[in-house]
Scaffold this motif. Structure first.
Motif, short mmCIF file in Angstrom:
data_model
loop_
_atom_site.label_atom_id
_atom_site.label_comp_id
_atom_site.label_asym_id
_atom_site.label_seq_id
_atom_site.Cartn_x
_atom_site.Cartn_y
_atom_site.Cartn_z
N ALA A 193 51.56 -69.08 23.35
CA ALA A 193 51.41 -69.35 24.78
C ALA A 193 49.94 -69.57 25.14
CB ALA A 193 51.99 -68.20 25.59
N ILE A 194 49.07 -68.71 24.64
CA ILE A 194 47.63 -68.85 24.89
C ILE A 194 47.13 -70.17 24.31
CG2 ILE A 194 45.35 -67.85 24.42
CD1 ILE A 194 46.96 -65.11 24.17
N PHE A 195 47.51 -70.44 23.08
CA PHE A 195 47.12 -71.68 22.41
C PHE A 195 47.56 -72.91 23.22
CE2 PHE A 195 48.18 -74.85 18.98
CZ PHE A 195 46.88 -75.12 18.59
N GLN A 196 48.79 -72.86 23.72
CA GLN A 196 49.30 -73.98 24.52
C GLN A 196 48.51 -74.15 25.81
OE1 GLN A 196 53.69 -74.37 24.77
NE2 GLN A 196 53.77 -72.70 23.26
N ILE A 232 59.58 -63.81 30.20
CA ILE A 232 59.65 -65.23 30.57
C ILE A 232 58.25 -65.84 30.54
CG2 ILE A 232 60.18 -66.85 32.45
CD1 ILE A 232 62.65 -65.68 31.04
N ILE A 233 57.25 -65.11 31.08
CA ILE A 233 55.86 -65.52 30.93
C ILE A 233 55.38 -64.96 29.60
CG2 ILE A 233 53.51 -65.35 31.84
CD1 ILE A 233 54.68 -65.11 34.61
N GLN A 249 52.22 -69.91 30.29
CA GLN A 249 53.28 -70.63 29.59
C GLN A 249 54.56 -69.84 29.76
OE1 GLN A 249 54.76 -69.75 26.16
NE2 GLN A 249 56.18 -71.43 26.47
N LEU A 250 55.61 -70.51 30.24
CA LEU A 250 56.89 -69.88 30.50
C LEU A 250 57.96 -70.49 29.61
CD1 LEU A 250 55.19 -69.63 33.27
CD2 LEU A 250 57.40 -69.30 34.35
N LEU A 277 60.08 -62.23 38.69
CA LEU A 277 59.15 -61.97 37.60
C LEU A 277 58.32 -60.78 38.02
CD1 LEU A 277 57.96 -65.62 36.81
CD2 LEU A 277 59.50 -64.21 35.43
N THR A 278 58.35 -59.72 37.24
CA THR A 278 57.63 -58.50 37.60
C THR A 278 56.47 -58.25 36.66
OG1 THR A 278 59.10 -57.13 36.24
CG2 THR A 278 59.73 -57.48 38.54
#
Length: 382
Positions: A153-156, A244-245, A259-260, A294-295
């Motif tokens: 996700a970080i990379f994206q 989800i995140i 990124q989700l 989303l919590t």
């Protein structure tokens, strides 16, 4: 575009999902490797027809030899840890390392030194030998592509090279595991069965226990330091219960990108193998019509001491992260065998990190000696 892949740890959770991606993309498998689950490995060989297969456990390798003997045009068999190293030296488009534990470090280094790009699902490679791995990547000019959902996700989020230069913070998300919100007195009696009930992800036993103890998030923090070049104090762990995140990044203007996606490991696996392209995949679409909330919460490192120990370890530097990892691998093994309690995992990992300074540079033999020492420490203090 067709690619040729060597897959290490093909019979594990990440390995089997990687084969889902490889099958869907029509990639060619050059080599498969496993530790001991040779019946499953033989089935994979029959479907994907690799040229080479490696089995680390010697007794299992003997059994695999018998299974291969009954196949037409069987692959060549490599044995033991040395066979794993030999396999990754063959030129391919990518070596996907899904081996569990420090056993994957040598293969990661050998693949890089052989000028193969590495899709890395073996986080221990960077945790135990981050300096060695990143220096090898620089020296050989290869790509190190993250497979963990959080690091992917970080990379994206950093694919815009102009924005990436202004990265100021990483927000590393955590599900919180099955024991989120509990205090130490509630954790004291938790069993193996309790800890293996992850709310969102279907993973192997070791990583599921690490998720329950938040050790997995501590290891991922250390890994992120090496992958993205930020100091540990610039990496914030955020509990995102719905998974989800998958992680977020913050830039100098305080803008945040996230990124989700659904909690399906085939998404980050596929991105590592198809990068820099995006192609249709098998994971279901994220349905915002049914996503109600989303919590976010704070990771409780006072209760989950494995996370605190990993923060101490990366701050100490040198071989301290290796010691934390080795102690955890041994403690998790003992917990899964019902020989220690759940809280003992954090106690033992933190005690190892506190036991020495661990600073300075190191070599690969130093890593293995530190790992041996950490495991011995655990056995002496249970």
């Amino acid at each position: 575009m067709s690619k040729t892949i060597t897959l290490l740890g093909s019979t594990g959770s990440i390995g089997t999902q990687s084969l889902d991606v490889i099958r869907a993309q029509g990639y060619r498998v050059h080599g498969l490797a496993a530790n001991s689950r040779v019946e499953m490995l033989a089935q994979q060989v029959q479907e994907f027809r690799p040229e080479w297969v490696a089995v680390v456990d010697e007794a299992a390798a003997d059994k695999m030899e018998s299974l291969l003997a009954g196949m037409p045009s069987p692959p060549r068999l490599l044995r033991g840890p040395e066979g794993l190293i030999e396999l990754v030296r063959h030129p391919v488009d990518a070596v996907l390392n899904a081996v569990v534990g420090i056993a994957g470090l040598g293969a990661t280094l050998a693949a890089i030194e052989s000028h193969n790009d590495v899709a890395l699902a073996n986080k221990e490679s960077l945790v135990t030998g981050g300096h060695l791995v990143t220096e090898a990547v620089r020296r050989n000019g290869v790509h190190l592509l993250p497979v963990d959902s959080e690091h992917s996700a970080i990379f994206q989020c950093l694919q815009d090279a102009h924005s990436a230069k202004t990265l100021t913070k990483i927000l590393l998300t955590a599900s919180g595991g099955p024991f989120f919100g509990m205090k130490r007195e509630q954790l004291a009696g938790k069993t193996r069965a309790d800890a293996l009930k992850h709310p969102n992800w279907n993973m192997g036993a070791k990583i599921t226990i690490d998720s329950a103890s938040l050790m997995n998030k501590g290891l991922e923090l250390i890994e992120a330091v090496w992958l993205f070049g930020l100091p540990p104090e610039k990496i914030q762990i955020v509990v995102q219960r719905q998974s989800i995140i998958h992680s977020m990044v913050q830039f100098s203007d305080n803008s945040v990108l996230a990124q989700l996606g659904v909690p399906d490991m085939r998404i980050p696996i596929q991105y590592a193998l198809t990068w820099p392209e995006r192609v249709p995949g098998q994971a279901p679409e994220l349905d915002f019509t049914t996503l109600k909330q989303l919590t976010f919460d704070v990771a409780d490192e006072e209760t989950f001491r494995c996370l605190a120990a990993c923060k101490k370890a990366i701050a100490k530097g040198g071989l301290a992260p290796c010691a934390a990892n080795g102690a955890n691998e041994e403690a998790v093994r003992l917990f899964l065998e019902d020989k220690i309690g759940f809280l003992d995992i954090g106690r033992l990992v933190e005690a190892v990190v506190d036991s020495e300074s661990f600073g300075g540079t190191y070599t690969l033999p130093d890593v293995y000696e530190c790992d041996r020492m950490a495991r011995s420490f655990v056995l002496a203090h249970i």
